[in-house]
Design a protein around this motif. Structure first.
Motif, PDB file in Angstrom:
ATOM      1  N   ASP A   1       0.885  -1.111   0.007  1.00 17.50           N
ATOM      2  CA  ASP A   1      -0.129  -0.051   0.048  1.00 17.50           C
ATOM      3  C   ASP A   1       0.877   1.248   0.175  1.00 17.50           C
ATOM      4  N   PRO A   2       1.056   2.041  -1.260  1.00 15.08           N
ATOM      5  CA  PRO A   2       1.905   3.038  -1.197  1.00 15.08           C
ATOM      6  C   PRO A   2       1.322   4.348  -0.769  1.00 15.08           C
ATOM      7  N   THR A   3       0.207   4.406  -0.034  1.00 17.56           N
ATOM      8  CA  THR A   3      -0.377   5.274   0.504  1.00 17.56           C
ATOM      9  C   THR A   3      -0.139   5.526   2.042  1.00 17.56           C
ATOM     10  N   GLN A   4       0.559   4.485   2.631  1.00  8.56           N
ATOM     11  CA  GLN A   4       0.974   4.450   3.956  1.00  8.56           C
ATOM     12  C   GLN A   4       2.307   5.075   4.224  1.00  8.56           C
ATOM     13  N   LEU A   5       2.322   5.952   4.927  1.00  8.76           N
ATOM     14  CA  LEU A   5       3.575   6.644   5.163  1.00  8.76           C
ATOM     15  C   LEU A   5       4.278   6.000   6.260  1.00  8.76           C
ATOM     16  N   ASN A   6       5.412   5.536   5.836  1.00  6.43           N
ATOM     17  CA  ASN A   6       6.497   4.827   6.755  1.00  6.43           C
ATOM     18  C   ASN A   6       5.861   3.820   7.600  1.00  6.43           C
ATOM     19  N   ARG A   7       5.020   2.928   6.880  1.00  7.36           N
ATOM     20  CA  ARG A   7       4.430   1.892   7.502  1.00  7.36           C
ATOM     21  C   ARG A   7       3.980   0.955   6.400  1.00  7.36           C
TER      22      ARG A   7
ATOM     23  N   GLU B   1       9.072   7.231 -11.611  1.00  3.61           N
ATOM     24  CA  GLU B   1       8.074   8.418 -11.668  1.00  3.61           C
ATOM     25  C   GLU B   1       7.022   8.058 -12.346  1.00  3.61           C
ATOM     26  N   ALA B   2       7.048   7.425 -13.594  1.00  3.00           N
ATOM     27  CA  ALA B   2       5.957   7.078 -14.404  1.00  3.00           C
ATOM     28  C   ALA B   2       5.101   5.749 -13.787  1.00  3.00           C
ATOM     29  N   ALA B   3       5.788   5.044 -13.139  1.00  2.00           N
ATOM     30  CA  ALA B   3       5.122   3.942 -12.388  1.00  2.00           C
ATOM     31  C   ALA B   3       4.300   4.539 -11.087  1.00  2.00           C
ATOM     32  N   ARG B   4       4.800   5.548 -10.432  1.00  2.00           N
ATOM     33  CA  ARG B   4       4.087   6.008  -9.485  1.00  2.00           C
ATOM     34  C   ARG B   4       2.999   6.873  -9.798  1.00  2.00           C
ATOM     35  N   GLU B   5       3.204   7.560 -10.869  1.00  2.00           N
ATOM     36  CA  GLU B   5       1.999   8.228 -11.525  1.00  2.00           C
ATOM     37  C   GLU B   5       0.686   7.152 -11.926  1.00  2.00           C
ATOM     38  N   ARG B   6       0.993   6.184 -12.756  1.00  2.00           N
ATOM     39  CA  ARG B   6       0.264   5.050 -12.907  1.00  2.00           C
ATOM     40  C   ARG B   6      -0.665   4.718 -11.698  1.00  2.00           C
ATOM     41  N   ALA B   7       0.397   4.460 -10.479  1.00  2.00           N
ATOM     42  CA  ALA B   7      -0.355   3.885  -9.136  1.00  2.00           C
ATOM     43  C   ALA B   7      -1.218   4.918  -8.498  1.00  2.00           C
ATOM     44  N   ALA B   8      -1.052   6.110  -8.921  1.00  2.00           N
ATOM     45  CA  ALA B   8      -1.917   7.279  -8.392  1.00  2.00           C
ATOM     46  C   ALA B   8      -3.150   7.089  -8.907  1.00  2.00           C
ATOM     47  N   GLU B   9      -3.365   6.681  -9.729  1.00  2.00           N
ATOM     48  CA  GLU B   9      -4.612   6.530 -10.508  1.00  2.00           C
ATOM     49  C   GLU B   9      -5.569   5.288 -10.140  1.00  2.00           C
ATOM     50  N   TRP B  10      -5.011   4.356  -9.378  1.00  2.00           N
ATOM     51  CA  TRP B  10      -5.653   2.962  -8.818  1.00  2.00           C
ATOM     52  C   TRP B  10      -5.649   3.249  -7.405  1.00  2.00           C
ATOM     53  N   TRP B  11      -4.783   3.928  -6.798  1.00  2.00           N
ATOM     54  CA  TRP B  11      -4.949   3.738  -5.470  1.00  2.00           C
ATOM     55  C   TRP B  11      -5.738   5.092  -4.765  1.00  2.00           C
ATOM     56  N   PRO B  12      -6.795   4.860  -3.959  1.00  2.00           N
ATOM     57  CA  PRO B  12      -7.454   6.252  -3.442  1.00  2.00           C
ATOM     58  C   PRO B  12      -6.365   6.727  -2.467  1.00  2.00           C
ATOM     59  N   GLY B  13      -6.439   8.029  -2.336  1.00  2.00           N
ATOM     60  CA  GLY B  13      -5.513   8.762  -1.384  1.00  2.00           C
ATOM     61  C   GLY B  13      -4.155   9.129  -1.903  1.00  2.00           C
ATOM     62  N   ASP B  14      -3.229   9.745  -1.468  1.00  2.00           N
ATOM     63  CA  ASP B  14      -2.093  10.247  -2.045  1.00  2.00           C
ATOM     64  C   ASP B  14      -0.970   8.939  -1.915  1.00  2.00           C
ATOM     65  N   VAL B  15      -0.325   8.807  -3.055  1.00  2.00           N
ATOM     66  CA  VAL B  15       0.796   7.969  -3.000  1.00  2.00           C
ATOM     67  C   VAL B  15       2.016   8.423  -2.476  1.00  2.00           C
ATOM     68  N   VAL B  16       2.562   7.801  -1.438  1.00  2.00           N
ATOM     69  CA  VAL B  16       3.670   8.793  -0.666  1.00  2.00           C
ATOM     70  C   VAL B  16       5.027   8.040  -1.035  1.00  2.00           C
ATOM     71  N   THR B  17       5.092   7.316  -1.843  1.00  2.00           N
ATOM     72  CA  THR B  17       6.332   6.498  -2.394  1.00  2.00           C
ATOM     73  C   THR B  17       7.435   7.577  -2.765  1.00  2.00           C
ATOM     74  N   THR B  18       8.666   7.407  -2.174  1.00  2.00           N
ATOM     75  CA  THR B  18       9.469   8.349  -2.298  1.00  2.00           C
ATOM     76  C   THR B  18      10.463   7.608  -3.672  1.00  2.00           C
ATOM     77  N   ILE B  19      11.016   8.488  -4.233  1.00  2.00           N
ATOM     78  CA  ILE B  19      11.924   8.092  -5.253  1.00  2.00           C
ATOM     79  C   ILE B  19      13.520   8.574  -4.991  1.00  2.00           C
ATOM     80  N   GLU B  20      14.503   7.863  -4.538  1.00  2.00           N
ATOM     81  CA  GLU B  20      15.733   8.287  -3.875  1.00  2.00           C
ATOM     82  C   GLU B  20      16.728   7.668  -4.949  1.00  2.00           C
ATOM     83  N   PRO B  21      17.772   8.220  -5.015  1.00  2.00           N
ATOM     84  CA  PRO B  21      19.014   7.761  -5.495  1.00  2.00           C
ATOM     85  C   PRO B  21      19.473   6.754  -4.713  1.00  2.00           C
ATOM     86  N   LEU B  22      20.160   5.535  -5.222  1.00  2.00           N
ATOM     87  CA  LEU B  22      20.585   4.474  -4.551  1.00  2.00           C
ATOM     88  C   LEU B  22      22.017   4.909  -4.124  1.00  2.00           C
TER      89      LEU B  22
END
Length: 174
Positions: free
Chosen positions: A78-84, A109-130
């Motif tokens: 569930d990418p809408t749950q912050l830190n959990r 970024e494109a995958a996160r945008e797709r996911a935002a279309e099917w998840w209710p609420g805000d997608v909080v997934t961060t995109i960070e350099p490895l």
């Protein structure tokens, strides 16, 4: 071959799911995103290292398209749950994607945008350099296969594996 490093709660669940997918040649549970060298599970679990529990997924994009790897990722947690994720609470269980290079960042970024279309609420997934990736201890590798009757696996991993089997059947091993 291509490698994605993804965090979405306990790494046991992600590990279990990606091992069922065609074209995946390696899955390594580990830690990244923090500031402590060579962290241990106990240190990461305590939440003071800044590291997330992650999986490094190595796959053949000719067999398993990049977009499918990422859509499965956004399906299995569930990418809408912050830190959990469920009862697992803390930044070590955050939803995060760790990129190498601009091309991978753009894919994420494109995958996160797709996911935002099917998840209710805000997608909080961060995109960070490895940054540095630290392998988790051996007993965490392929944990579900080694411990199929373990309570957490039955409650958390089995439903996620079943969800991916149902939604991505053509990409799952028989």
């Amino acid at each position: 071959m291509e490698t994605f490093v993804l965090a979405g709660g306990c790494f046991w669940c992600l590990d279990a799911v990606y091992r069922t997918m065609r074209g995946v040649t390696e899955v390594v549970s580990g830690y990244t995103g923090g500031d402590l060298d060579e962290p241990t599970y106990e240190q990461v679990k305590a939440g003071a290292t800044g590291h997330a529990e992650v999986v490094k997924v190595v796959f053949d994009p000719e067999v398993l398209p990049r977009e499918i790897v990422l859509d499965a990722y956004f399906t299995l947690h569930d990418p809408t749950q912050l830190n959990r994720q469920g009862e697992d609470v803390g930044t070590q269980y955050r939803s995060a994607m760790f990129f190498v290079g601009d091309g991978q960042r753009e894919l994420f970024e494109a995958a996160r945008e797709r996911a935002a279309e099917w998840w209710p609420g805000d997608v909080v997934t961060t995109i960070e350099p490895l940054g540095a990736f630290w392998d988790a201890e051996e007993y965490h590798q392929d944990f579900f296969a080694k411990n199929p009757e373990q309570g957490y696996c039955l409650i958390a991993a089995v439903p996620k594996v079943n969800k991916i089997r149902a939604g991505f059947a053509e990409y799952v091993l028989a």
